[in-house]
Motif scaffolding. Structure first.
Motif, PDB file in Angstrom:
ATOM      1  N   PRO A 183       0.796  -1.230   0.000  1.00 23.71           N
ATOM      2  CA  PRO A 183       0.000   0.000   0.000  1.00 23.71           C
ATOM      3  C   PRO A 183       0.836   1.290   0.000  1.00 23.71           C
ATOM      4  O   PRO A 183       0.415   2.298  -0.572  1.00 23.71           O
ATOM      5  CB  PRO A 183      -0.823  -0.101   1.291  1.00 23.71           C
ATOM      6  CG  PRO A 183      -0.912  -1.567   1.577  1.00 23.71           C
ATOM      7  CD  PRO A 183       0.384  -2.145   1.084  1.00 23.71           C
TER       8      PRO A 183
ATOM      9  N   ARG B 158       1.546   3.942  -2.852  1.00 23.22           N
ATOM     10  CA  ARG B 158       0.592   5.006  -3.224  1.00 23.22           C
ATOM     11  C   ARG B 158       1.168   6.388  -2.917  1.00 23.22           C
ATOM     12  O   ARG B 158       0.871   7.352  -3.615  1.00 23.22           O
ATOM     13  CB  ARG B 158      -0.730   4.777  -2.458  1.00 23.22           C
ATOM     14  CG  ARG B 158      -1.793   5.847  -2.629  1.00 23.22           C
ATOM     15  CD  ARG B 158      -2.260   5.950  -4.058  1.00 23.22           C
ATOM     16  NE  ARG B 158      -3.265   6.980  -4.242  1.00 23.22           N
ATOM     17  CZ  ARG B 158      -3.011   8.269  -4.378  1.00 23.22           C
ATOM     18  NH1 ARG B 158      -1.766   8.694  -4.330  1.00 23.22           N
ATOM     19  NH2 ARG B 158      -3.997   9.127  -4.554  1.00 23.22           N
TER      20      ARG B 158
ATOM     21  N   ILE C  71      -5.091   2.808   5.270  1.00 23.94           N
ATOM     22  CA  ILE C  71      -5.322   2.567   3.837  1.00 23.94           C
ATOM     23  C   ILE C  71      -6.629   3.177   3.324  1.00 23.94           C
ATOM     24  O   ILE C  71      -6.711   3.543   2.157  1.00 23.94           O
ATOM     25  CB  ILE C  71      -5.205   1.065   3.487  1.00 23.94           C
ATOM     26  CG1 ILE C  71      -5.090   0.899   1.972  1.00 23.94           C
ATOM     27  CG2 ILE C  71      -6.354   0.249   4.059  1.00 23.94           C
ATOM     28  CD1 ILE C  71      -4.635  -0.462   1.508  1.00 23.94           C
TER      29      ILE C  71
ATOM     30  N   LEU D 113      -5.191  -3.592  -4.250  1.00 25.15           N
ATOM     31  CA  LEU D 113      -5.068  -3.369  -2.802  1.00 25.15           C
ATOM     32  C   LEU D 113      -6.149  -2.430  -2.290  1.00 25.15           C
ATOM     33  O   LEU D 113      -6.571  -2.506  -1.141  1.00 25.15           O
ATOM     34  CB  LEU D 113      -3.704  -2.749  -2.467  1.00 25.15           C
ATOM     35  CG  LEU D 113      -2.458  -3.602  -2.647  1.00 25.15           C
ATOM     36  CD1 LEU D 113      -1.220  -2.748  -2.387  1.00 25.15           C
ATOM     37  CD2 LEU D 113      -2.475  -4.790  -1.694  1.00 25.15           C
ATOM     38  N   PHE D 114      -6.571  -1.504  -3.157  1.00 22.61           N
ATOM     39  CA  PHE D 114      -7.487  -0.454  -2.708  1.00 22.61           C
ATOM     40  C   PHE D 114      -8.956  -0.805  -2.942  1.00 22.61           C
ATOM     41  O   PHE D 114      -9.838  -0.031  -2.585  1.00 22.61           O
ATOM     42  CB  PHE D 114      -7.109   0.877  -3.381  1.00 22.61           C
ATOM     43  CG  PHE D 114      -5.689   1.242  -3.092  1.00 22.61           C
ATOM     44  CD1 PHE D 114      -5.331   1.748  -1.856  1.00 22.61           C
ATOM     45  CD2 PHE D 114      -4.685   1.024  -4.025  1.00 22.61           C
ATOM     46  CE1 PHE D 114      -4.012   2.036  -1.556  1.00 22.61           C
ATOM     47  CE2 PHE D 114      -3.363   1.312  -3.743  1.00 22.61           C
ATOM     48  CZ  PHE D 114      -3.020   1.814  -2.506  1.00 22.61           C
TER      49      PHE D 114
END
Ligand SMILES: NC(=O)C1=CN([C@@H]2O[C@H](COP(=O)(O)OP(=O)(O)OC[C@H]3O[C@@H](n4cnc5c(N)ncnc54)[C@H](OP(=O)(O)O)[C@@H]3O)[C@@H](O)[C@H]2O)C=CC1
Ligand SMILES: CCCCCC(=O)/C=C/[C@H]1[C@H](O)CC(=O)[C@@H]1CCCCCCC(=O)O
Length: 327
Positions: free
Chosen positions: A48, A51, A239, A314-315
């Motif tokens: 993460p 990003r 996140i 991941l998001f």
């Protein structure tokens, strides 16, 4: 001459990362000098934090498990595997005396070298050191962990369970909830379907001692409201906020912090404060993995060209376990 494929950031992220933010280029690599090795990526980590931490020249960060395919460094023989912070690259020339983050991977029977990117690597060590060194956990206490089926969350939950805590995991699907229950978590809350507040009241009627926060945002606000006196919060990740385009607003918890005497702390595993703990934590995690006392789940995407897709997942929560790309 060896050519490397390299993913670069073409345009700055705006909100959730999109395929068009990335471009794949080809790079000619120079001949090896003394103390240099040429490595070829075998497994690439997808994390993460990419990003936020992109190099100014569009270089994308991250560790990989790579095979040495040429060597001008006697301690790094051809064929060995290394864990190296080389970013989103298929091939890399690494100077073994200058590289800060280069490590030969020792073979451990029964364990895939890809675990050096997950439970036996940075995310596992994050879980281990932050939980034991910063959360002051005690048997009989109640811990809530978010992103609970992921690389960090699942490890924290299992370590807590091994120590005799009641473990409540929060995750984003029925399958993920079933999985964490199979790991031994006492309760699993699906934040996309359940009322988190009600579910926490049921699972922890006397409140929560430790909140291990991987997500921040509204979920964190709900859990904060359930903390007991002398509760501890470990903020490991946020996140749910990494793609925000506007400043986050949230509840002010000062009164709770004061009257419940809460301890809230952030943790960054790459802080030099923790470097001396890395090898002990990793060795302990390897031992727990071999004994089956900690289990690791990997979400492997095949193909270097899929790096952006694996990262974007991941998001959305499409990854189920430590996200890894097999080159
Ligand atoms: N402080 C440190 O040194 C480190 C911190 N971290 C942090 O730990 C956290 C977990 O990382 P890691 O284990 O590698 O990743 P995971 O394997 O847990 O993958 C990320 C997960 O986050 C969840 N997620 C994504 N968006 C949201 C959202 N909007 N709300 C709630 N959950 C969301 C998804 O699971 P679901 O389907 O359950 O929503 C997704 O699968 C991250 O915040 C990361 O930045 C990681 C390593 C080191
Ligand atoms: C997007 C922010 C994520 C913060 C939490 C996180 O995922 C941290 C991950 C670290 C990972 O272990 C390896 C790193 O390099 C990550 C972040 C490093 C942050 C350093 C911040 C301090 C600084 O600016 O020097």
């Amino acid at each position: 001459m060896t050519k490397a494929q390299v993913w670069k950031l073409k345009t700055a992220f705006d909100g959730i990362p999109k395929p068009e933010n990335f471009e794949l280029i080809e790079e000619d690599l120079p001949r090896l000098k003394d103390n240099q090795i040429l490595v070829q990526a075998v497994y690439l980590s997808v994390d993460p934090y990419f990003r936020i931490f992109v190099g100014s020249d569009g270089d994308l960060p991250g560790e990989q498990v790579a095979k040495i395919i040429k060597s001008n460094a006697p301690d790094y023989p051809v064929g060995s595997l290394v864990c190296v912070h080389a970013g989103w690259r298929s091939h890399t020339v690494v100077n073994v005396t200058k590289s800060r983050r280069l490590e030969l991977i020792r073979e451990v029977p029964g364990l895939s070298p890809s675990l050096w990117l997950g439970t036996a690597g940075m995310p596992g060590v994050t879980a281990y050191v932050s939980f034991f060194d910063k959360c002051a956990p005690k048997s009989g206490e109640v811990i809530v962990v978010t992103a609970a089926s992921g690389a960090v969350g699942a490890t924290v939950g299992q370590l807590a369970k091994n120590l005799g805590l009641t473990v409540i995991g929060i995750a984003g699907s029925k399958d993920k909830c079933e999985y964490i229950k199979s790991l031994g978590f006492d309760y699993a809350i699906n934040y996309k379907e359940d009322n988190i507040s009600d579910a926490l009241d049921k699972a922890a009627p006397n409140g929560v001692d430790i909140y291990y926060d991987n997500v921040g945002g509204a979920i964190a606000d709900t859990v904060f409201g359930k903390l007991r006196s002398h509760g501890r919060v470990l903020i490991c990740g946020l996140i749910s906020t990494y793609n925000n385009t506007t400043e986050e607003t949230g509840r002010n918890w000062s009164k709770d912090i004061l009257f419940k005497q809460l301890k809230i702390q952030g943790f960054i595993v790459s802080d030099p404060e923790h470097s001396s703990r890395f090898s002990t934590a990793r060795n302990e995690l390897i031992s727990l993995l071999r004994q089956g006392k900690v289990k690791a789940k990997e979400h492997v995407t095949e193909g270097f060209t899929k790096m952006p897709a694996a990262f974007i997942e991941l998001f959305t929560g499409a990854n189920f376990g430590k996200a890894i790309v097999k080159a």
